[in-house]
Design a protein around this motif. Sequence first.
Motif, PDB file in Angstrom:
ATOM      1  N   THR A  87       4.814 -40.283  50.409  1.00 49.86           N
ATOM      2  CA  THR A  87       4.649 -39.543  49.680  1.00 49.86           C
ATOM      3  C   THR A  87       3.027 -39.377  50.497  1.00 49.86           C
ATOM      4  O   THR A  87       2.421 -38.719  50.155  1.00 49.86           O
ATOM      5  CB  THR A  87       4.614 -39.258  48.620  1.00 49.86           C
ATOM      6  N   TYR A 130      13.280 -50.086  40.634  1.00 52.34           N
ATOM      7  CA  TYR A 130      11.743 -49.258  41.248  1.00 52.34           C
ATOM      8  C   TYR A 130      10.678 -49.260  41.689  1.00 52.34           C
ATOM      9  O   TYR A 130      10.013 -50.098  40.966  1.00 52.34           O
ATOM     10  CB  TYR A 130      11.912 -48.373  40.639  1.00 52.34           C
ATOM     11  N   GLU A 149       6.773 -48.823  43.787  1.00 51.45           N
ATOM     12  CA  GLU A 149       5.897 -47.559  44.286  1.00 51.45           C
ATOM     13  C   GLU A 149       4.856 -48.630  45.072  1.00 51.45           C
ATOM     14  O   GLU A 149       4.702 -49.642  45.127  1.00 51.45           O
ATOM     15  CB  GLU A 149       5.407 -46.923  43.323  1.00 51.45           C
ATOM     16  N   HIS A 161       0.848 -48.172  46.551  1.00 49.71           N
ATOM     17  CA  HIS A 161      -0.590 -46.945  46.024  1.00 49.71           C
ATOM     18  C   HIS A 161      -1.421 -47.712  47.147  1.00 49.71           C
ATOM     19  O   HIS A 161      -1.384 -48.825  47.534  1.00 49.71           O
ATOM     20  CB  HIS A 161      -0.715 -47.119  44.759  1.00 49.71           C
ATOM     21  N   LEU A 215       0.003 -43.022  45.130  1.00 46.89           N
ATOM     22  CA  LEU A 215       1.289 -42.536  45.072  1.00 46.89           C
ATOM     23  C   LEU A 215       1.397 -42.702  46.519  1.00 46.89           C
ATOM     24  O   LEU A 215       0.962 -41.374  47.033  1.00 46.89           O
ATOM     25  CB  LEU A 215       1.838 -42.094  44.545  1.00 46.89           C
ATOM     26  N   ARG A 241       7.869 -44.224  47.792  1.00 46.81           N
ATOM     27  CA  ARG A 241       8.768 -44.946  46.765  1.00 46.81           C
ATOM     28  C   ARG A 241       9.282 -45.420  47.295  1.00 46.81           C
ATOM     29  O   ARG A 241       9.889 -45.092  48.583  1.00 46.81           O
ATOM     30  CB  ARG A 241       8.665 -43.064  45.558  1.00 46.81           C
TER      31      ARG A 241
END
Length: 134
Positions: A60, A86, A88, A90, A95, A98
């Motif tokens: 992303t 789940y 992520e 950063h 972000l 994921r």
Amino acid sequence: MYKTILTPRVSETDAVGHINNTTLPVWFEAGRKPVFDLFTPDHDFANWKMVIVKTTLEFTGQLYYGQDVEVNAWVKKVGGSSLELYEELHQSGKLCARNVAVYVNYNLESQESEKIPDAIREELDKHLWEAQDE
């Protein structure tokens, strides 16, 4: 949520200065160490329990050398013998990726999945992904 801070290495960058896309699965795996510790506390590979059966990675944003990365992992679902995480990534408050990873609690000797023990299930429940987090 499980939280891990990683420092990118020069060797993880590509020719255009980004973190190479092959690095992210390794970083996500590093963020799973607390989960691995639950299932195989002594880290004995002869008795390893966590077998990955699926991973889905979505990029992303861009990642760069020189800035720490935060890996956050939640338990999205706990089944009888499997669990879904789940995750992520950063960097600088943004972000950048994921991922969803599915693992099975597996007995290497019998070559069969095993029910997740209640004590481990209780610990995993402390890190559940809540709908309001989305």
